[in-house]
Design a protein around this motif. Structure first.
Motif, PDB file in Angstrom:
ATOM      1  N   ALA A 141       0.836  -1.209   0.000  1.00  0.00           N
ATOM      2  CA  ALA A 141       0.000   0.000   0.000  1.00  0.00           C
ATOM      3  C   ALA A 141       0.868   1.255   0.000  1.00  0.00           C
ATOM      4  CB  ALA A 141      -0.932   0.000   1.203  1.00  0.00           C
ATOM      5  N   ASN A 142       2.004   1.221   0.678  1.00  0.00           N
ATOM      6  CA  ASN A 142       2.921   2.361   0.666  1.00  0.00           C
ATOM      7  C   ASN A 142       3.400   2.657  -0.754  1.00  0.00           C
ATOM      8  OD1 ASN A 142       2.665   2.324   3.409  1.00  0.00           O
ATOM      9  ND2 ASN A 142       4.708   1.534   3.808  1.00  0.00           N
ATOM     10  N   THR A 143       3.672   1.606  -1.514  1.00  0.00           N
ATOM     11  CA  THR A 143       4.126   1.781  -2.895  1.00  0.00           C
ATOM     12  C   THR A 143       3.048   2.449  -3.727  1.00  0.00           C
ATOM     13  OG1 THR A 143       5.488  -0.198  -2.672  1.00  0.00           O
ATOM     14  CG2 THR A 143       5.016   0.552  -4.908  1.00  0.00           C
ATOM     15  N   PHE A 144       1.806   1.989  -3.590  1.00  0.00           N
ATOM     16  CA  PHE A 144       0.707   2.568  -4.367  1.00  0.00           C
ATOM     17  C   PHE A 144       0.428   4.012  -3.962  1.00  0.00           C
ATOM     18  CE2 PHE A 144      -0.190  -1.916  -5.165  1.00  0.00           C
ATOM     19  CZ  PHE A 144      -0.397  -1.873  -6.541  1.00  0.00           C
ATOM     20  N   ILE A 145       0.425   4.287  -2.663  1.00  0.00           N
ATOM     21  CA  ILE A 145       0.163   5.652  -2.192  1.00  0.00           C
ATOM     22  C   ILE A 145       1.255   6.594  -2.677  1.00  0.00           C
ATOM     23  CG2 ILE A 145       0.022   7.104  -0.130  1.00  0.00           C
ATOM     24  CD1 ILE A 145      -1.222   4.643   1.303  1.00  0.00           C
ATOM     25  N   ALA A 146       2.507   6.178  -2.536  1.00  0.00           N
ATOM     26  CA  ALA A 146       3.626   7.035  -2.959  1.00  0.00           C
ATOM     27  C   ALA A 146       3.631   7.238  -4.465  1.00  0.00           C
ATOM     28  CB  ALA A 146       4.947   6.426  -2.505  1.00  0.00           C
ATOM     29  N   ALA A 147       3.300   6.197  -5.230  1.00  0.00           N
ATOM     30  CA  ALA A 147       3.289   6.327  -6.687  1.00  0.00           C
ATOM     31  C   ALA A 147       2.178   7.278  -7.152  1.00  0.00           C
ATOM     32  CB  ALA A 147       3.124   4.958  -7.338  1.00  0.00           C
ATOM     33  N   ALA A 148       0.989   7.159  -6.557  1.00  0.00           N
ATOM     34  CA  ALA A 148      -0.106   8.062  -6.930  1.00  0.00           C
ATOM     35  C   ALA A 148       0.224   9.500  -6.539  1.00  0.00           C
ATOM     36  CB  ALA A 148      -1.398   7.612  -6.263  1.00  0.00           C
ATOM     37  N   ALA A 149       0.775   9.676  -5.342  1.00  0.00           N
ATOM     38  CA  ALA A 149       1.140  11.026  -4.898  1.00  0.00           C
ATOM     39  C   ALA A 149       2.257  11.608  -5.749  1.00  0.00           C
ATOM     40  CB  ALA A 149       1.564  10.990  -3.429  1.00  0.00           C
ATOM     41  N   THR A 150       3.183  10.767  -6.212  1.00  0.00           N
ATOM     42  CA  THR A 150       4.261  11.241  -7.089  1.00  0.00           C
ATOM     43  C   THR A 150       3.699  11.733  -8.410  1.00  0.00           C
ATOM     44  OG1 THR A 150       5.843   9.723  -6.093  1.00  0.00           O
ATOM     45  CG2 THR A 150       6.377  10.563  -8.272  1.00  0.00           C
ATOM     46  N   GLY A 151       2.795  10.957  -8.999  1.00  0.00           N
ATOM     47  CA  GLY A 151       2.176  11.387 -10.260  1.00  0.00           C
ATOM     48  C   GLY A 151       1.412  12.690 -10.095  1.00  0.00           C
ATOM     49  N   MET A 152       0.697  12.820  -8.984  1.00  0.00           N
ATOM     50  CA  MET A 152      -0.052  14.062  -8.738  1.00  0.00           C
ATOM     51  C   MET A 152       0.894  15.244  -8.525  1.00  0.00           C
ATOM     52  SD  MET A 152      -3.121  12.650  -6.304  1.00  0.00           S
ATOM     53  CE  MET A 152      -3.582  14.272  -5.789  1.00  0.00           C
ATOM     54  N   LEU A 153       1.950  15.039  -7.762  1.00  0.00           N
ATOM     55  CA  LEU A 153       2.900  16.113  -7.488  1.00  0.00           C
ATOM     56  C   LEU A 153       3.642  16.537  -8.755  1.00  0.00           C
ATOM     57  CD1 LEU A 153       4.300  17.909  -5.377  1.00  0.00           C
ATOM     58  CD2 LEU A 153       5.948  16.061  -5.052  1.00  0.00           C
ATOM     59  N   TYR A 154       4.026  15.564  -9.572  1.00  0.00           N
ATOM     60  CA  TYR A 154       4.768  15.885 -10.795  1.00  0.00           C
ATOM     61  C   TYR A 154       3.915  16.691 -11.768  1.00  0.00           C
ATOM     62  CZ  TYR A 154       7.710  15.389 -14.868  1.00  0.00           C
ATOM     63  OH  TYR A 154       8.487  15.659 -15.961  1.00  0.00           O
ATOM     64  N   LYS A 155       2.642  16.389 -11.841  1.00  0.00           N
ATOM     65  CA  LYS A 155       1.750  17.093 -12.771  1.00  0.00           C
ATOM     66  C   LYS A 155       0.926  18.178 -12.090  1.00  0.00           C
ATOM     67  CE  LYS A 155       2.506  15.238 -16.733  1.00  0.00           C
ATOM     68  NZ  LYS A 155       2.925  16.074 -17.840  1.00  0.00           N
ATOM     69  N   SER A 156       1.313  18.602 -10.905  1.00  0.00           N
ATOM     70  CA  SER A 156       0.501  19.551 -10.141  1.00  0.00           C
ATOM     71  C   SER A 156       0.410  20.936 -10.780  1.00  0.00           C
ATOM     72  CB  SER A 156       1.037  19.679  -8.717  1.00  0.00           C
ATOM     73  OG  SER A 156       2.350  20.198  -8.747  1.00  0.00           O
ATOM     74  N   THR A 157       1.362  21.309 -11.594  1.00  0.00           N
ATOM     75  CA  THR A 157       1.317  22.643 -12.214  1.00  0.00           C
ATOM     76  C   THR A 157       0.452  22.672 -13.463  1.00  0.00           C
ATOM     77  OG1 THR A 157       3.322  22.164 -13.474  1.00  0.00           O
ATOM     78  CG2 THR A 157       3.587  23.246 -11.337  1.00  0.00           C
ATOM     79  N   ALA A 158      -0.006  21.507 -13.934  1.00  0.00           N
ATOM     80  CA  ALA A 158      -0.755  21.454 -15.185  1.00  0.00           C
ATOM     81  C   ALA A 158      -2.265  21.382 -14.995  1.00  0.00           C
ATOM     82  CB  ALA A 158      -0.294  20.260 -16.017  1.00  0.00           C
ATOM     83  N   GLY A 159      -2.751  21.393 -13.762  1.00  0.00           N
ATOM     84  CA  GLY A 159      -4.188  21.373 -13.524  1.00  0.00           C
ATOM     85  C   GLY A 159      -4.662  20.060 -12.934  1.00  0.00           C
ATOM     86  N   LEU A 160      -5.945  20.061 -12.546  1.00  0.00           N
ATOM     87  CA  LEU A 160      -6.518  18.900 -11.863  1.00  0.00           C
ATOM     88  C   LEU A 160      -6.609  17.671 -12.762  1.00  0.00           C
ATOM     89  CD1 LEU A 160      -9.336  20.561  -9.733  1.00  0.00           C
ATOM     90  CD2 LEU A 160      -7.176  19.604  -8.952  1.00  0.00           C
ATOM     91  N   ARG A 161      -6.985  17.880 -14.014  1.00  0.00           N
ATOM     92  CA  ARG A 161      -7.104  16.737 -14.926  1.00  0.00           C
ATOM     93  C   ARG A 161      -5.744  16.059 -15.114  1.00  0.00           C
ATOM     94  NH1 ARG A 161      -6.805  15.336 -20.329  1.00  0.00           N
ATOM     95  NH2 ARG A 161      -8.432  13.903 -21.019  1.00  0.00           N
ATOM     96  N   SER A 162      -4.709  16.854 -15.297  1.00  0.00           N
ATOM     97  CA  SER A 162      -3.359  16.291 -15.454  1.00  0.00           C
ATOM     98  C   SER A 162      -2.881  15.627 -14.168  1.00  0.00           C
ATOM     99  CB  SER A 162      -2.372  17.382 -15.859  1.00  0.00           C
ATOM    100  OG  SER A 162      -2.677  17.858 -17.144  1.00  0.00           O
ATOM    101  N   MET A 163      -3.272  16.184 -13.021  1.00  0.00           N
ATOM    102  CA  MET A 163      -2.918  15.550 -11.752  1.00  0.00           C
ATOM    103  C   MET A 163      -3.571  14.166 -11.650  1.00  0.00           C
ATOM    104  SD  MET A 163      -3.080  18.740  -9.094  1.00  0.00           S
ATOM    105  CE  MET A 163      -2.973  17.730  -7.645  1.00  0.00           C
ATOM    106  N   GLY A 164      -4.827  14.069 -12.062  1.00  0.00           N
ATOM    107  CA  GLY A 164      -5.512  12.772 -12.053  1.00  0.00           C
ATOM    108  C   GLY A 164      -4.858  11.781 -12.996  1.00  0.00           C
ATOM    109  N   ALA A 168      -3.028   8.293 -12.034  1.00  0.00           N
ATOM    110  CA  ALA A 168      -3.363   7.034 -12.705  1.00  0.00           C
ATOM    111  C   ALA A 168      -2.112   6.379 -13.289  1.00  0.00           C
ATOM    112  CB  ALA A 168      -4.394   7.283 -13.797  1.00  0.00           C
ATOM    113  N   ALA A 169      -1.237   7.190 -13.878  1.00  0.00           N
ATOM    114  CA  ALA A 169       0.009   6.638 -14.416  1.00  0.00           C
ATOM    115  C   ALA A 169       0.875   6.071 -13.293  1.00  0.00           C
ATOM    116  CB  ALA A 169       0.772   7.717 -15.180  1.00  0.00           C
ATOM    117  N   GLY A 170       0.938   6.779 -12.172  1.00  0.00           N
ATOM    118  CA  GLY A 170       1.702   6.283 -11.033  1.00  0.00           C
ATOM    119  C   GLY A 170       1.136   4.983 -10.490  1.00  0.00           C
ATOM    120  N   LEU A 171      -0.183   4.906 -10.379  1.00  0.00           N
ATOM    121  CA  LEU A 171      -0.809   3.671  -9.898  1.00  0.00           C
ATOM    122  C   LEU A 171      -0.565   2.513 -10.862  1.00  0.00           C
ATOM    123  CD1 LEU A 171      -4.200   5.009  -8.491  1.00  0.00           C
ATOM    124  CD2 LEU A 171      -2.324   3.982  -7.193  1.00  0.00           C
ATOM    125  N   THR A 172      -0.622   2.795 -12.155  1.00  0.00           N
ATOM    126  CA  THR A 172      -0.373   1.750 -13.148  1.00  0.00           C
ATOM    127  C   THR A 172       1.051   1.225 -13.041  1.00  0.00           C
ATOM    128  OG1 THR A 172      -1.970   2.783 -14.639  1.00  0.00           O
ATOM    129  CG2 THR A 172      -0.425   1.211 -15.611  1.00  0.00           C
TER     130      THR A 172
END
Length: 195
Positions: A141-164, A168-172
């Motif tokens: 679960a730590n891996t999944f949480i960190a991966a999703a948060a990483t994807g959101m943080l990396y795309k945080s400047t591009a808007g909510l849709r890109s964060m989502g 999703a890419a991090g979870l995949t």
């Protein structure tokens, strides 16, 4: 102890003590190892404690970041070589000019891709360490949480849709990583059942 102790030892007990002390001396370090206290245990975190799980994550963080940077640099360099060959052929460049352009393409694309993957790995390692510290558990679960948060943080400047999409890419990627490396997943159990 006398001046002529090598020739005429005065005290046999003193001679034995000196022989034992010289036997314990390290010939390489020139000190008596008996002065170093023997402490137990000889490993950092012996049990499944809070520090044990975060130490495991932090020991893995730097190799992950380094491998990500090197992989990104290699892939980016190959992409840069392909783009450079294409661009210089279309421009009709030859000789030293073409060689210089190819080197520029390889170096620019290699460092850009390497730094990008290195930053993503840094985000992931830091977040995974933080999640492990907060949850006080070491599981997938730590891996999944960190991966999703990483994807959101990396795309945080591009808007909510890109964060989502980043989440999703991090979870995949975390799912693929878990399927490949985790020994308690469906695929490994199916492999053992077939044997």
């Amino acid at each position: 102890m006398s001046i002529f102790s090598d020739i005429l030892p005065l005290n046999k007990n003193e001679e034995k003590k000196q022989a034992q002390a010289s036997a314990n001396l390290s010939p390489y370090l020139n000190f008596d190892p008996n002065y170093i206290p023997k402490m137990q245990p000889e490993f950092l975190y012996p049990d499944e404690s809070h520090m044990s799980s975060t130490a495991r994550r932090s020991n893995v963080a730097l190799p992950i970041i380094g491998m990500s940077f090197m992989t990104g640099s290699g892939l980016g360099g190959m992409t840069g070589l392909y783009k450079g060959l294409r661009a210089t052929t279309l421009a009709g460049q030859t000789g030293k000019v073409r060689r210089t352009q190819l080197i520029n393409y390889v170096m620019k694309q290699g460092t850009t891709t390497g730094c990008t993957l290195g930053i993503i790995a840094s985000f992931y390692s830091t977040l995974a360490l933080g999640v492990t510290w907060v949850r006080d558990k070491e599981d997938t679960a730590n891996t999944f949480i960190a991966a999703a948060a990483t994807g959101m943080l990396y795309k945080s400047t591009a808007g909510l849709r890109s964060m989502g999409l980043g989440a999703a890419a991090g979870l995949t990627l975390a799912g693929i990583y878990t399927l490949v490396t985790d020994n308690d997943n469906i695929w490994s159990k199916a492999r053992y059942i077939r044997m």
